[in-house]
Design an enzyme around this catalytic site. Structure first.
Site, PDB file in Angstrom:
ATOM      1  CB  ALA A  26     -50.632 -16.599 -47.921  1.00 37.28           C
ATOM      2  CB  CYS A 108     -54.039 -20.137 -41.615  1.00 34.29           C
ATOM      3  SG  CYS A 108     -53.777 -18.370 -41.768  1.00 34.29           S
TER       4      CYS A 108
HETATM    5  C1  LIG Z   1     -45.272 -15.790 -45.634  1.00 32.43           C
HETATM    6  C2  LIG Z   1     -45.798 -17.140 -45.255  1.00 32.43           C
HETATM    7  C3  LIG Z   1     -47.044 -17.545 -45.717  1.00 32.43           C
HETATM    8  C4  LIG Z   1     -47.542 -18.810 -45.389  1.00 32.43           C
HETATM    9  N1  LIG Z   1     -48.740 -19.209 -45.908  1.00 32.43           N
HETATM   10  C5  LIG Z   1     -49.185 -20.477 -45.693  1.00 32.43           C
HETATM   11  C6  LIG Z   1     -50.356 -20.953 -46.346  1.00 32.43           C
HETATM   12  O1  LIG Z   1     -51.022 -20.271 -47.144  1.00 32.43           O
HETATM   13  N2  LIG Z   1     -50.751 -22.217 -46.048  1.00 32.43           N
HETATM   14  C7  LIG Z   1     -50.055 -23.025 -45.179  1.00 32.43           C
HETATM   15  O2  LIG Z   1     -50.462 -24.170 -44.940  1.00 32.43           O
HETATM   16  N3  LIG Z   1     -48.928 -22.592 -44.584  1.00 32.43           N
HETATM   17  C8  LIG Z   1     -48.474 -21.360 -44.838  1.00 32.43           C
HETATM   18  N4  LIG Z   1     -47.281 -20.941 -44.268  1.00 32.43           N
HETATM   19  C9  LIG Z   1     -46.508 -21.874 -43.430  1.00 32.43           C
HETATM   20  C10 LIG Z   1     -45.451 -22.624 -44.257  1.00 32.43           C
HETATM   21  O3  LIG Z   1     -46.070 -23.458 -45.201  1.00 32.43           O
HETATM   22  C11 LIG Z   1     -44.515 -23.477 -43.359  1.00 32.43           C
HETATM   23  O4  LIG Z   1     -45.281 -24.466 -42.706  1.00 32.43           O
HETATM   24  C12 LIG Z   1     -43.802 -22.616 -42.308  1.00 32.43           C
HETATM   25  O5  LIG Z   1     -43.291 -21.430 -42.875  1.00 32.43           O
HETATM   26  C13 LIG Z   1     -42.651 -23.374 -41.659  1.00 32.43           C
HETATM   27  O6  LIG Z   1     -41.722 -23.796 -42.602  1.00 32.43           O
HETATM   28  P1  LIG Z   1     -40.302 -23.001 -42.905  1.00 32.43           P
HETATM   29  O7  LIG Z   1     -39.576 -22.912 -41.605  1.00 32.43           O
HETATM   30  O8  LIG Z   1     -39.629 -23.907 -43.904  1.00 32.43           O
HETATM   31  O9  LIG Z   1     -40.660 -21.672 -43.441  1.00 32.43           O
HETATM   32  C14 LIG Z   1     -46.795 -19.681 -44.555  1.00 32.43           C
HETATM   33  C15 LIG Z   1     -45.545 -19.264 -44.084  1.00 32.43           C
HETATM   34  C16 LIG Z   1     -45.037 -18.012 -44.428  1.00 32.43           C
HETATM   35  C17 LIG Z   1     -43.672 -17.613 -43.922  1.00 32.43           C
END
Ligand SMILES: Cc1cc2nc3c(=O)[nH]c(=O)nc-3n(C[C@H](O)[C@H](O)[C@H](O)COP(=O)(O)O)c2cc1C
Length: 353
Positions: A26, A108
């Site tokens: 998001a 979320c």
């Molecule tokens: C700013 C931000 C917004 C996110 N928004 C969503 C979202 O809208 N839907 C969702 O399923 N996960 C959301 N996530 C989680 C990510 O999809 C992901 O699962 C999480 O950041 C872990 O992965 P990473 O370590 O590669 O960032 C969000 C993460 C961040 C940092």
């Protein structure tokens, strides 16, 4: 055997050309982010979560409306909500807009979302969670996927009990971010749980959380049996991370490339969200693109203070004049914007997963 990240795989007949998935985020996963992700090797991209409540009330504060371009496919559009009938209606809209997959958010952790019974709260309400998945799966003909966290509380293993039930209810793939909702983004993603989940279900599992390098991606694929890895924060302002993960090419981008990608990102975002909303929205991206030792820190500070995007653009081009040519080339390769589908679903202002 080392898993091949550039191999294709599929979710119930939807072919995905690499084992690298760009995370829904998001406030980040706007159209420009998704298209850029595809160009740098993501086999599947996902919209940030769109609010189903927005369909019913239309009074939510929203950032804008989702656009889908022809070069985004395969594309998952993520919806969140807790009412099965409303979720089914949203899923139909999302399918009509061309989503190849409908993804449901059960991850979320943000209060604004969980207090409505949506997002990670559903991990604690298996009956309702399964009701949502089966209503959505019945409503659309494209595959339905679910993205979830490990559970609400630290140490929870709720995802392992829930996962197989969601598959029985109609989920064709599960993505696990193995942190608890309480953890938010602290600590580490515990991918031993991803392995346990993958062993329990006969649909592809996608591993999300802390995938920041090719070595890490390969280790997760090799040890968990996951079909793919998802990359989120590492790709913010840094599509080159996707390239490194996919094929090991760790070449640092030139300043011209960085500025050209940022300028294209800005222009596409203005097209999607409008100039007024984009001005504030884009500020966090300046640091993400220009940091990592690519430009001196004061340069970023200077951009953030400028009032109009025009000024930002001029300043960026002055700092890397060769970027204009790169930008022109990138722009020429894009499909016609007039073919975009604009979805009557609001992009939520609150995020997380
Ligand atoms: C700013 C931000 C917004 C996110 N928004 C969503 C979202 O809208 N839907 C969702 O399923 N996960 C959301 N996530 C989680 C990510 O999809 C992901 O699962 C999480 O950041 C872990 O992965 P990473 O370590 O590669 O960032 C969000 C993460 C961040 C940092």
């Amino acid at each position: 055997m080392t898993p091949d990240l550039s191999e294709s795989w599929s979710i119930r007949g939807v072919e995905i050309p690499s084992r690298l998935v760009l995370a829904p985020m998001a406030g980040v996963s706007v159209q420009a982010f998704r298209r850029q992700g595809r160009r740098y090797g993501a086999g599947l991209v996902c919209s940030e979560m769109v609010s189903v409540a927005g369909i019913q009330h239309r009074n939510e504060r929203t950032l804008g409306y989702l656009r889908v371009a022809s070069d985004e496919h395969p594309l998952a559009i993520q919806i969140f909500g807790s009412d099965p009938a409303a979720m089914a209606e949203a899923a139909r809209m999302v399918e009509a807009a061309g989503a190849d997959l409908v993804d449901i958010n059960f991850g979320c952790p943000v209060k604004k979302v969980t207090k409505t019974g949506a997002g990670a709260t559903l991990l604690d309400d298996p009956e309702r969670a399964c009701g949502v998945v089966s209503a959505v799966a019945e409503a659309v003909s494209v595959p339905v996927t679910v993205k979830m966290r490990r559970g609400l509380e630290n140490g929870s293993r709720a995802c392992l009990a829930l996962g197989p039930r969601l598959v029985d209810a109609g989920a064709s793939s599960l993505t696990l971010h193995p942190r608890s909702a309480r953890q938010m983004y602290t600590g580490e993603a515990d991918h031993s749980l991803t392995g346990e989940l993958a062993a329990q279900v006969d649909v592809p599992v996608v591993a999300s959380g802390d995938v920041t390098s090719r070595a890490r991606a390969q280790a997760i694929l090799a040890t968990t049996g996951a079909a793919a890895v998802m990359v989120g924060r590492a790709a913010q302002g840094n599509p080159w991370a996707l390239r490194e993960i996919l094929d090991g090419d760790a070449t640092e981008p030139s300043r011209e490339e960085v500025v050209a990608e940022l300028l294209l990102f800005m222009r596409e975002t203005v097209r999607e969200l409008g100039e007024r909303r984009s001005t504030g929205f884009l500020k966090k991206f300046y640091g993400w693109y220009l940091g990592r030792g690519r430009f001196p820190r004061p340069f970023k500070q200077e951009l953030v203070q400028l009032e109009t995007l025009d000024e930002v653009e001029q300043r960026l081009l002055a700092a890397a004049p060769g970027a204009a040519e790169v930008l022109e080339r990138l722009t020429a390769e894009l499909p016609d914007a007039e073919d975009d589908v604009v979805l009557d679903l609001p992009i939520s202002i609150y995020g997380g997963g």
